[in-house]
Design a protein around this motif. Structure first.
Motif, PDB file in Angstrom:
ATOM      1  N   GLU A 116       0.822  -1.217   0.000  1.00 38.75           N
ATOM      2  CA  GLU A 116       0.000   0.000   0.000  1.00 38.75           C
ATOM      3  C   GLU A 116       0.862   1.276   0.000  1.00 38.75           C
ATOM      4  OE1 GLU A 116      -3.321  -0.143  -0.188  1.00 38.75           O
ATOM      5  OE2 GLU A 116      -3.697   2.005   0.033  1.00 38.75           O
ATOM      6  N   THR A 117       1.956   1.253   0.782  1.00 39.85           N
ATOM      7  CA  THR A 117       2.782   2.456   0.898  1.00 39.85           C
ATOM      8  C   THR A 117       3.635   2.671  -0.348  1.00 39.85           C
ATOM      9  OG1 THR A 117       2.859   2.180   3.285  1.00 39.85           O
ATOM     10  CG2 THR A 117       4.487   3.647   2.316  1.00 39.85           C
ATOM     11  N   LEU A 135       4.061  11.967   5.167  1.00 43.34           N
ATOM     12  CA  LEU A 135       4.309  11.802   6.606  1.00 43.34           C
ATOM     13  C   LEU A 135       4.000  13.050   7.429  1.00 43.34           C
ATOM     14  CD1 LEU A 135       7.621   9.815   6.182  1.00 43.34           C
ATOM     15  CD2 LEU A 135       5.613   8.951   7.374  1.00 43.34           C
ATOM     16  N   GLU A 195       1.324  15.004   7.949  1.00 45.79           N
ATOM     17  CA  GLU A 195       0.096  14.993   8.767  1.00 45.79           C
ATOM     18  C   GLU A 195       0.157  13.935   9.881  1.00 45.79           C
ATOM     19  OE1 GLU A 195      -2.377  16.981   9.147  1.00 45.79           O
ATOM     20  OE2 GLU A 195      -2.772  18.042   7.277  1.00 45.79           O
ATOM     21  N   PRO A 196       0.465  12.666   9.568  1.00 48.40           N
ATOM     22  CA  PRO A 196       0.471  11.693  10.662  1.00 48.40           C
ATOM     23  C   PRO A 196       1.538  11.945  11.734  1.00 48.40           C
ATOM     24  CG  PRO A 196       1.105  10.650   8.579  1.00 48.40           C
ATOM     25  CD  PRO A 196       0.610  12.008   8.257  1.00 48.40           C
ATOM     26  N   ILE A 197       2.721  12.350  11.339  1.00 46.79           N
ATOM     27  CA  ILE A 197       3.761  12.580  12.357  1.00 46.79           C
ATOM     28  C   ILE A 197       3.415  13.817  13.182  1.00 46.79           C
ATOM     29  CG2 ILE A 197       6.231  13.012  12.745  1.00 46.79           C
ATOM     30  CD1 ILE A 197       5.491  10.130  11.777  1.00 46.79           C
ATOM     31  N   ALA A 253       0.345  14.742  13.745  1.00 47.58           N
ATOM     32  CA  ALA A 253      -0.809  14.356  14.569  1.00 47.58           C
ATOM     33  C   ALA A 253      -0.384  13.657  15.859  1.00 47.58           C
ATOM     34  CB  ALA A 253      -1.742  13.447  13.759  1.00 47.58           C
ATOM     35  N   VAL A 254       0.700  12.878  15.800  1.00 48.02           N
ATOM     36  CA  VAL A 254       1.145  12.200  17.026  1.00 48.02           C
ATOM     37  C   VAL A 254       2.073  13.081  17.870  1.00 48.02           C
ATOM     38  CG1 VAL A 254       0.871   9.857  16.123  1.00 48.02           C
ATOM     39  CG2 VAL A 254       3.087  10.995  15.893  1.00 48.02           C
ATOM     40  N   VAL A 286       9.957   4.253  13.479  1.00 49.09           N
ATOM     41  CA  VAL A 286       8.699   4.971  13.722  1.00 49.09           C
ATOM     42  C   VAL A 286       7.517   3.999  13.711  1.00 49.09           C
ATOM     43  CG1 VAL A 286       7.132   6.728  12.794  1.00 49.09           C
ATOM     44  CG2 VAL A 286       9.592   7.140  12.821  1.00 49.09           C
ATOM     45  N   ASP A 287       7.495   3.114  12.718  1.00 53.91           N
ATOM     46  CA  ASP A 287       6.358   2.188  12.627  1.00 53.91           C
ATOM     47  C   ASP A 287       6.331   1.216  13.811  1.00 53.91           C
ATOM     48  OD1 ASP A 287       8.680   1.018  11.710  1.00 53.91           O
ATOM     49  OD2 ASP A 287       7.764   0.058   9.962  1.00 53.91           O
ATOM     50  N   VAL A 295      -0.740   1.290  15.770  1.00 58.47           N
ATOM     51  CA  VAL A 295      -1.620   1.227  14.603  1.00 58.47           C
ATOM     52  C   VAL A 295      -0.891   0.824  13.334  1.00 58.47           C
ATOM     53  CG1 VAL A 295      -3.449   2.763  15.354  1.00 58.47           C
ATOM     54  CG2 VAL A 295      -1.373   3.715  14.382  1.00 58.47           C
ATOM     55  N   PHE A 296       0.427   0.851  13.362  1.00 62.48           N
ATOM     56  CA  PHE A 296       1.192   0.375  12.210  1.00 62.48           C
ATOM     57  C   PHE A 296       1.698  -1.036  12.452  1.00 62.48           C
ATOM     58  CE2 PHE A 296       2.362   5.043  12.138  1.00 62.48           C
ATOM     59  CZ  PHE A 296       1.229   5.365  11.437  1.00 62.48           C
ATOM     60  N   ARG A 354       5.553   4.023  22.559  1.00 61.26           N
ATOM     61  CA  ARG A 354       6.473   5.040  22.040  1.00 61.26           C
ATOM     62  C   ARG A 354       7.020   5.967  23.117  1.00 61.26           C
ATOM     63  NH1 ARG A 354       3.635  10.056  19.880  1.00 61.26           N
ATOM     64  NH2 ARG A 354       1.474   9.915  20.555  1.00 61.26           N
TER      65      ARG A 354
END
Lengths: 577, 80
Positions: free
Chosen positions: A234-235, A248, A250-252, A254-255, A447-448, A453-454, A460
Motif C-alpha cells: 500500500e505504501t 508523513l 500529517e500523521p507525524i 498528529a502524534v 517509527v512504525d 496502529v502500524f 512510544r
C-alpha cells in the motif's frame, strides 16, 4: 568489476582489478571497508589523508528494480567519524553498467585547482582541469558539463559550499531528467570533495552492459517476485507515488512528533498548509509532476517536480525532511518559500536538513524572528556568498549554536536530527544517539515499530524494547545500503519470502550460496567496521548521547522527555543480545 | 444523532470519493456508532486505516463518536 583509483595531487588515474578481499561487497559495505582500510581514523577529514569513495550498490546495474543508490564514503568533517551518504539518481546504475565497483579519490589537488573526473562510454577514466567552473552553482555547472560532454551523462558534483569546505556541504547528483537535485546531503562529504579539488564526476549514462549474473534465470525470478511485492504494498505501491515522502507530515504531526520552532513544540499549527496532501494538490493544479521518477529503474516514483504559479520549474523533489527543516522548524507555512529554499540548497550544494536546522537554531538564538521567510532565504544565500555568518550556517547547527552561545541545538555528533522528535517516538532517540553516522533517521527508522496502529508493539513513550528495535533496524539498513536498494523498496523484503528473494538474488549474482545467516553476517560486519573506525577516530560512548534539550525540555503536546538511559544506549551494539 | 467532520489523509480520500480536501466531509450517524462502524459506512476496508484521531487524541476503532467532533483517519505509513 574494477576499481578506479584517482590521485588528485598528481592527477594520476589507475584502473585496478576489484580486490578479492572486497568480494561480495558493494555500496555502504564497500565504502566502509575501503575507508576503514585506507584512511587513518584520526586524520583531518579535509586533509590529504582522507579518501572519498563512490560505490554503487552490490545489486546496482542488475535487473532488480530500485537499485540505483550510490554510497559515498569518507571520514566526515561534520561528525568526525566514518560516513556513508546515500543518494539516488542515475549514477549508481551508470557506474555499475560500466563495470565500476568503486572510485577511490585520494589526496588533495594543489592550491585552488579544480577537476572533472570523466568516465567515458567505454569506462575509461580521465581527470580534466576545470578551474574555469570554480564557484559555479550546481544547476549552471550541470548545464556547462552537458554542453561539454553531452547530455547523456550521470553527474555528481559540488556547489560553492563544497568548494568552501563547509561541513554541511552536499554532493548533488543528477536525476532522470538530468537535474542536480538528488543530494548525498548528510555528513558534509561535499566539503571532502571540495578539499580534494574534485568539482564533478561525469559518468556516461546507459552505456556498457547490465551487471553479469552467475545465474540469470534464478535472479530474474526472484527480482520479479520482489518487484511484485513492492508494487502490491500500500505504501510503496500507492501512497509514495501519490504524495511522496511528504505523506508523513500529517500523521507525524498528529502524534506530536513533528519538531517545530527549533524542536520546542511537537506540533505545527499550520501543518495542513505544508502537508503531502496540499503539496500534491498544488503541484497538480499548477501543472507540475507528482508520481515522478527520480532514480533509474524506479517503480515507486515518490519524486515530484514543484512548479510556481506560472508552471515554471522551482525544484525537485520536495521531500518530507526538507518540508520539515525549512517549514515547521522555522514556523514557515509557505510551501513556495520551502520549495525555493530547497532549490537554493541544491544549487549551492548544502544539506537541506542541516541547513534548515542551522537557521532554526539561529532564529531561536534571536538572530531573526521565526516565520521570517525572507531572512531564511537571505541566510542561505549568505552561505553561497561566503560571508562570515554564511560560513557559520554552512557548517551546521552546532557551529551556529557555538557562535550564538545558544544551547538548544538538536544534533548528535554534530549532525542534526531529522523530522521525528525522539521525545515523542523514543525509538528514534536510540538511532539518533548511537548510529555511527550521527543523528540520521535513515540509519534505523523505527517509527512504525513505535506506533501500534502500524503493527508496532512498542510503547512510544517507554524505553522498553527500543534498543533492540533500533539495533535490528540499523543492521537491516547497513545491509540494504550495501545493495544499492532504495529504502522505500524494503517493502519487497516484507513477508515470508521477502528476505529469501533478496538472498537468492545475491547468490544468483555471485554464484555462491547466500542465505539468511550470511545476510545477518554482512549487516553486522558493516556496522562493526563503522563503529570500530569511530572508536579509532576518538569517538567514545560519550558521543552516543542526545543533547540535553531532549532530556530536560518536555515536548508539548505529549510533554515527554527522552527516558532511555545511558546504560541502555550502551547496549545498542551488543549484537548477540 | 452525532454530527461530525471527517478528514481523510494519504490515499483514503480517493477510496471514499466526493471528498472535499478543504472542508472534509460532514456525517450524521446514529447514537452509539463507533469509529469502526463509520469506517465501514464510508466504504473503507479497516485494513486501509492506520491512526485514528478523535478531537486530536489518538484512539482505537472501538471508540464511540461524539457530536461536534473532528475525526481524522490516516492510512498506515511506512518508510523513512
Amino acid at each position: 568489476m574494477k576499481l578506479i583509483r584517482v590521485n588528485m595531487r598528481n592527477q594520476s588515474v589507475a584502473v585496478e582489478k576489484f580486490p578479492e578481499k572486497y568480494d561480495g561487497l558493494g555500496g555502504r559495505g564497500l565504502t566502509a571497508m575501503i575507508v576503514s582500510d585506507d584512511v587513518p581514523a584520526d586524520c583531518d577529514a579535509l586533509g590529504d589523508k582522507n579518501r572519498l569513495v563512490f560505490a554503487p550498490g552490490y545489486l546496482s546495474g542488475t535487473p532488480l528494480i530500485n537499485t540505483s543508490r550510490l554510497s559515498i564514503g569518507a571520514k566526515s568533517p561534520l561528525t568526525g567519524g566514518i560516513k556513508e551518504s546515500n543518494v539516488g539518481g542515475t549514477i549508481a546504475a551508470s557506474l555499475a553498467r560500466l563495470g565500476i565497483a568503486a572510485i577511490v579519490v585520494e589526496d588533495n589537488a594543489p592550491g585552488e585547482d579544480r577537476y572533472v573526473l570523466r568516465i567515458g562510454p567505454d569506462g575509461a577514466a580521465t581527470l580534466e582541469s576545470t578551474s574555469a567552473l570554480a564557484g559555479c552553482r550546481t544547476y549552471a555547472l550541470v548545464e556547462q558539463l552537458d554542453q561539454q560532454y553531452g547530455a547523456k551523462n550521470s553527474i555528481a558534483c559540488i556547489g560553492p559550499a563544497g568548494e568552501a569546505k563547509l561541513s554541511s556541504a552536499s554532493i548533488q547528483v543528477t536525476d532522470t531528467d538530468g537535474r542536480p537535485c538528488r543530494a548525498a546531503g548528510r555528513g558534509g562529504l561535499g566539503a571532502v570533495m571540495g578539499a580534494k579539488g574534485l568539482k564533478a564526476l561525469v559518468v556516461a549514462k546507459g552505456e556498457g552492459q547490465p551487471v553479469q549474473l552467475a545465474d540469470p534465470s534464478a535472479f530474474k525470478a526472484a527480482a520479479k517476485a520482489f518487484a511484485k511485492a513492492v508494487k502490491a504494498d500500500e505504501t510503496s505501491g500507492k501512497l509514495f507515488p501519490e504524495l511522496g515522502t511528504a505523506n508523513l507530515v500529517e500523521p507525524i504531526n498528529a502524534v506530536g512528533a513533528f519538531p517545530t520552532r527549533n524542536a520546542t513544540q511537537g506540533q505545527f499549527a499550520h501543518a495542513d498548509k505544508i502537508s503531502g496532501e496540499t503539496l500534491a494538490r498544488v503541484i497538480k493544479a499548477r501543472g507540475g509532476q507528482t508520481t515522478h521518477k527520480g532514480c533509474a529503474q524506479c517503480i515507486i516514483n515518490c519524486s515530484n517536480v514543484y512548479v510556481d504559479e506560472m508552471g515554471s520549474y522551482v525544484t525537485s523533489s520536495l521531500e518530507y525532511e526538507t518540508i520539515w527543516s525549512m517549514g515547521a522548524m522555522l514556523e514557515n507555512a509557505d510551501l513556495d518559500a520551502i520549495a525555493r529554499l530547497d532549490f537554493l540548497c541544491d544549487d549551492i550544494g548544502v544539506d537541506t536538513i542541516n541547513t534548515g536546522v542551522a537557521i532554526a537554531v539561529a532564529m531561536d538564538a534571536g538572530y531573526a524572528p521565526f516565520g521570517d521567510v525572507g531572512a531564511a532565504i537571505r541566510m542561505v544565500e549568505e552561505i553561497a556568498e561566503g560571508t562570515e555568518l554564511g560560513k557559520i550556517l554552512g557548517n551546521g547547527p552546532a557551529a551556529v549554536g557555538r557562535h550564538f552561545n545558544h544551547k538548544r541545538v538538536p544534533v548528535v555528533k554534530g549532525q542534526s536530527i531529522s523530522a521525528y522528535d525522539p521525545r515523542a517516538i523514543q525509538g528514534m532517540a536510540v538511532t539518533y544517539a548511537t548510529s555511527p553516522m550521527g543523528a540520521d533517521h535513515t540509519a534505523g527508522w523505527v517509527v512504525d515499530r513505535n506506533l501500534s496502529v502500524f503493527g508496532g508493539k512498542l510503547d512510544r513513550f517507554s524505553s522498553e524494547g527500543q534498543v533492540d528495535a533500533s539495533r535490528e533496524a540499523q543492521l537491516e539498513m547497513a545491509g540494504v545500503d550495501s545493495l544499492g536498494l532504495c529504502d522505500f523498496a524494503r517493502s519487497g523484503m516484507a513477508g515470508a519470502e521477502g528476505l529469501d528473494n533478496l538472498c537468492r538474488m545475491i547468490a544468483a549474482k555471485s554464484g555462491n550460496s547466500f542465505v539468511e545467516t550470511d545476510w545477518r553476517a554482512l549487516c553486522v560486519r558493516v556496522l562493526k567496521t563503522e563503529l570500530a573506525f569511530n572508536r579509532r577516530a576518538g569517538l567514545t560512548e560519550k558521543d552516543d548521547r542526545l543533547p540535553e534539550m531532549f532530556l530536560k525540555e518536555k515536548l508539548p503536546p505529549c510533554n515527554q522527555v527522552v527516558n532511555i538511559t545511558e546504560a541502555e544506549l550502551d547496549t545498542t551494539f551488543d549484537f548477540d543480545a | 444523532m452525532p454530527n461530525l467532520i471527517v478528514r481523510l489523509f494519504g490515499t483514503l480520500p480517493q477510496a471514499v470519493g466526493r471528498y472535499n480536501a478543504d472542508t472534509g466531509i460532514t456525517v450524521i450517524v446514529p447514537e452509539g456508532t463507533t469509529v469502526a462502524d463509520l469506517i465501514q459506512i464510508l466504504g473503507l476496508d479497516a485494513r486501509q486505516v492506520g491512526m485514528i484521531f478523535l478531537n486530536g487524541i489518538l484512539v482505537d476503532s472501538d471508540r464511540e463518536l461524539e457530536d461536534g467532533a473532528e475525526l481524522k483517519l490516516f492510512q498506515p505509513i511506512a518508510g523513512g
